[in-house]
Design a protein around this motif. Structure first.
Motif, PDB file in Angstrom:
ATOM      1  N   UNK B  38       0.817  -1.202   0.000  1.00  0.00           N
ATOM      2  CA  UNK B  38       0.000   0.000   0.000  1.00  0.00           C
ATOM      3  C   UNK B  38       0.853   1.255   0.000  1.00  0.00           C
ATOM      4  N   UNK B  39       0.297   2.327  -0.535  1.00  0.00           N
ATOM      5  CA  UNK B  39       0.957   3.623  -0.462  1.00  0.00           C
ATOM      6  C   UNK B  39       1.221   3.970   1.005  1.00  0.00           C
ATOM      7  N   UNK B  40       2.420   4.498   1.262  1.00  0.00           N
ATOM      8  CA  UNK B  40       2.758   4.908   2.624  1.00  0.00           C
ATOM      9  C   UNK B  40       3.509   3.850   3.406  1.00  0.00           C
ATOM     10  N   UNK B  41       3.449   2.591   2.952  1.00  0.00           N
ATOM     11  CA  UNK B  41       4.128   1.507   3.681  1.00  0.00           C
ATOM     12  C   UNK B  41       5.636   1.563   3.454  1.00  0.00           C
ATOM     13  N   UNK B  42       6.377   1.156   4.497  1.00  0.00           N
ATOM     14  CA  UNK B  42       7.828   1.016   4.341  1.00  0.00           C
ATOM     15  C   UNK B  42       8.116  -0.380   3.805  1.00  0.00           C
ATOM     16  N   UNK B  43       8.863  -0.416   2.707  1.00  0.00           N
ATOM     17  CA  UNK B  43       9.165  -1.701   2.083  1.00  0.00           C
ATOM     18  C   UNK B  43      10.672  -1.944   2.136  1.00  0.00           C
ATOM     19  N   UNK B  44      11.055  -3.178   2.460  1.00  0.00           N
ATOM     20  CA  UNK B  44      12.477  -3.534   2.450  1.00  0.00           C
ATOM     21  C   UNK B  44      12.684  -4.659   1.451  1.00  0.00           C
ATOM     22  N   UNK B  45      13.747  -4.541   0.654  1.00  0.00           N
ATOM     23  CA  UNK B  45      14.049  -5.629  -0.278  1.00  0.00           C
ATOM     24  C   UNK B  45      14.876  -6.678   0.449  1.00  0.00           C
TER      25      UNK B  45
END
Ligand SMILES: Nc1nc2c(ncn2[C@@H]2O[C@H](COP(=O)(O)OP(=O)(O)OP(=O)(O)O)[C@@H](O)[C@H]2O)c(=O)[nH]1
Ligand SMILES: [Mg+2]
Lengths: 575, 79
Positions: B38-45
């Protein structure tokens, strides 16, 4: 609402949230639950009792939204109109995402009750949810449960009557996400936790540098585990048992005396003795092949598979294999069909439903039917070829893998349609419960026993009748241009090919009396895998592919059998 | 504050970013959001599979594998 009027209750929710565990708990009927999204691909109906009245409970495939992206999700969405009440199972460790489907369900006209499952894991992960507050905000009953232990299930049942037909709210998707954001802020707090050892293992097993060698290791380990357990069971349990059984059968044999009746019940004696593989009687080969040769491997295989499924390793393998499977027009999830298919092609073919497009499902099902032998067949290949040396068994597998790869490359090229990318949720590793593992293994073994054994018996009867009326000879002569001309096998192998429609394991056993050399056996075993699926798999393929695609698929199988068998003959036997 | 706008495919393992927006059709967007992206979420690869293979990302401690084509339609900001 009036719970007495409710007849059908649906279990709906995102994939892998525990719906099938809830179903088993409420109905006492067992269904397969596994730690990966997409383990349920068909609906299952069961009966339960609430306040003295019987209700039908339906376990439905998981879906992320009411807009299906594959056949399994389609099944779920199509069920929607069937229910009088929906139990929406939610993964509490993943509340935000799960609430989207909840809001979609609340927009329909079926009353909903929310079950906050995995409550134990949420607690463990430092996630606190206020169920009363959530209940107020959603306007329907919300009950925390732990499906695995049964905690909260009684409470859930007692709250079903407190729901009602949803009042008409229309929200756009964007509005739903805003609404969910507000709900989350009010009901959920998350305590920061450090990475657990399992999260670290998760990363290591999915990174290519470490994950690929580990994956190879896991597959080899599983293979040796199955062989070790299978052979162990045969040597220490099965053989001693049959040593006790043999005198009994000999007694019966003498009592019956020679004749057609003897041939069917006991079969032909070889040098005055029973030969459990070759005699072809109901009480000899009919018992020995399924119980003595196949069952031990089936037990070992399904136990191993259950461990892979319940820990959550399979989706990691899907990710690692994705690049390769794209070459075949599939994506990583295709490996699930291979694994399930190695047990039995029937669930393997059904599992193609988790693929998104018709092209993917066609290729996956066709490759399965062409080149994945089921465990029953593999057990017989070990039993028959193993005595000549493991390298002969290996030859069969090398031929089948080569067939899988080359057919995959060709099909990807010539079958029209889309091959979308992998989009797969990777669940956390979970510790498999011993009891659940054993139960699941037993469920599958029971399916083998109840569905395979009648076919084995039928096969034994059939073959005796065919021999009695002398049709095998005619058939053999008719097909000898292919069987002998192309594959280099004796024309009597026609009998095995015929029985292969019923049971492949028995068909492999029937190769033994033909006096072939080991290379011919290798060719025959390979061809028997490729040329056609068994009737049970065929029936599933009719349903999953439709007649037209199935015909295409069957032509491919026959072509592959002729070509692969022919090439092997040139390599192994020469002209 | 300087925002560097990238797509998910530009991120290296261990890199974190915030999701800004999704690009693509209605069905694609709905599908992606319903998986918690979702927009706003922190994503880590977590990792990138070789030879154009899928990217494994982590959002709210949940891992998802996503093909590069789809990932390239997820716009993120680092820093
Ligand atoms: N810790 C914990 N694990 C659970 C609980 N309920 C289910 N599980 C595990 O979660 C996994 C998924 O369970 P399933 O019942 O197969 O999930 P499902 O919703 O039917 O999944 P699909 O059929 O794929 O949609 C299994 O490994 C279960 O053992 C629970 O309450 N606590
Ligand atoms: Mg299920």
């Amino acid at each position: 609402m009036d719970i007495q009027k409710v007849k059908k209750i649906l279990l709906m929710g995102n994939p892998n949230v525990g719906k099938s565990v809830v179903f088993s708990r409420l109905t006492g009927a067992n269904v397969i639950a596994s730690n990966y999204p997409g383990s349920t691909i068909e609906f299952t109906k069961g009966l339960m009792r609430i306040e003295g009245s019987k209700k039908e409970l339906i376990d439905v495939p998981g879906t992320y939204s009411l807009e299906p992206t594959n056949t399994a999700e389609e099944v779920a969405v199509n069920m929607l109109d069937e229910g009088d009440l929906i139990i929406n199972v939610i993964d509490s460790t993943n509340l935000e995402r799960n609430l989207f489907l909840t809001l979609e369900l609340l927009q329909g006209n079926t009353p909903v009750v929310v079950a906050l499952n995995m409550w134990d894991e949420a607690k463990h992960n430092g996630i606190t949810i206020n169920p009363d507050e959530l209940e107020k905000l959603l306007g329907v009953p919300v009950v925390p449960i732990v499906a695995l232990t049964g905690e909260g299930i009684k409470k859930l049942l007692s709250r079903l009557k407190d729901t009602h037909t949803p009042t008409d709210v229309s929200q756009s998707d964007a509005e739903k996400w805003i609404h969910i954001g507000e709900i989350i802020k009010k009901v959920q707090t998350i305590e920061h936790r450090h990475h657990t050892i399992w999260e670290k293992i998760s990363d290591v097993t999915v990174k290519p540098t470490t994950g690929l060698p580990i994956g190879l290791g896991v597959i080899l380990l599983t293979f040796f585990f199955i062989r070790y357990i299978g052979e162990g069971l045969i040597g220490y349990v099965i053989e001693p048992l049959f040593d006790l059984y043999t005198p009994v059968v000999m007694e019966i044999s003498r009592a019956i005396g020679p004749g057609i009746f003897h041939d069917i019940i006991i079969g032909r004696l070889i040098d005055g003795n029973i030969d459990y593989v070759e005699s072809m009687g109901l009480l000899t080969t009919g018992i020995f092949v399924p119980f003595g040769m196949v069952l031990p491997y089936i037990l070992a295989f399904y136990f191993g598979l259950s461990v892979l499924e319940d820990t959550g390793y399979l989706p990691r393998l899907s990710v690692l294999a994705d690049t390769i499977f794209h070459k075949f027009g599939l994506h990583g999830c295709g490996i699930v069909s291979v694994f399930l298919g190695l047990g039995c092609n029937v669930p393997g073919a059904l599992s193609t439903r988790i693929l998104e497009t018709r092209k993917q499902r066609f290729i996956s099902a066709t490759l399965l039917a062409i080149s994945i032998p089921c465990m029953a067949q593999i057990a017989m290949i070990f039993g028959i070829l193993g005595s000549y040396g493991i390298e002969y068994v290996l030859l069969v597998f090398i031929a089948l893998i080569a067939t899988y790869v080359s057919s995959g490359l060709l099909l990807n090229r010539y079958i029209a349609g889309e091959s979308p990318e992998l989009f797969l949720e990777i669940p956390p590793y979970r510790r498999p419960y011993g009891k659940a593992l054993l139960k699941k293994t037993w469920m599958r073994v029971r399916i083998f026993l109840t569905e395979a054994i009648p076919f084995v018996f039928l096969g034994v009867l059939f073959i005796n009748i065919l021999y009695a009326i002398g049709i095998i000879d005619t058939l053999g002569t008719f097909f000898s241009p292919v069987i002998s001309g192309i594959w280099g096998l004796p024309k009597e192998a026609a009998a095995a090919l015929l029985i292969g429609f019923l049971r492949k394991d028995m068909a492999i056993g029937m190769l033994l009396p033909l006096g072939m050399d080991p290379f011919q056996l290798v060719i025959a075993a390979t061809v028997l895998t490729i040329y056609f699926p068994c009737v049970a798999t065929f029936a599933v393929l009719v349903r999953e592919l439709g007649i037209q695609d199935l015909l295409k698929s069957v032509l491919l199988m026959i072509a592959a059998a002729i070509i692969v068998g022919g090439i092997m003959r040139l390599i192994l036997l020469g002209f | 504050m300087i925002h560097l706008e990238l797509t998910l495919t530009n991120l290296q393992p261990k890199q974190k970013a915030r999701i800004l927006r999704l690009e693509g059709g209605f069905g694609f967007q709905k599908n992606v959001r319903s998986r918690g992206i979702l927009e706003g979420k922190i994503v880590e690869v977590i990792t990138r599979q070789p030879i154009g293979g899928p990217i494994v990302i982590s959002i709210d401690k949940r891992n998802t594998a996503i093909g590069r084509g789809m990932a390239s339609r997820i716009i993120v900001a680092v820093g």
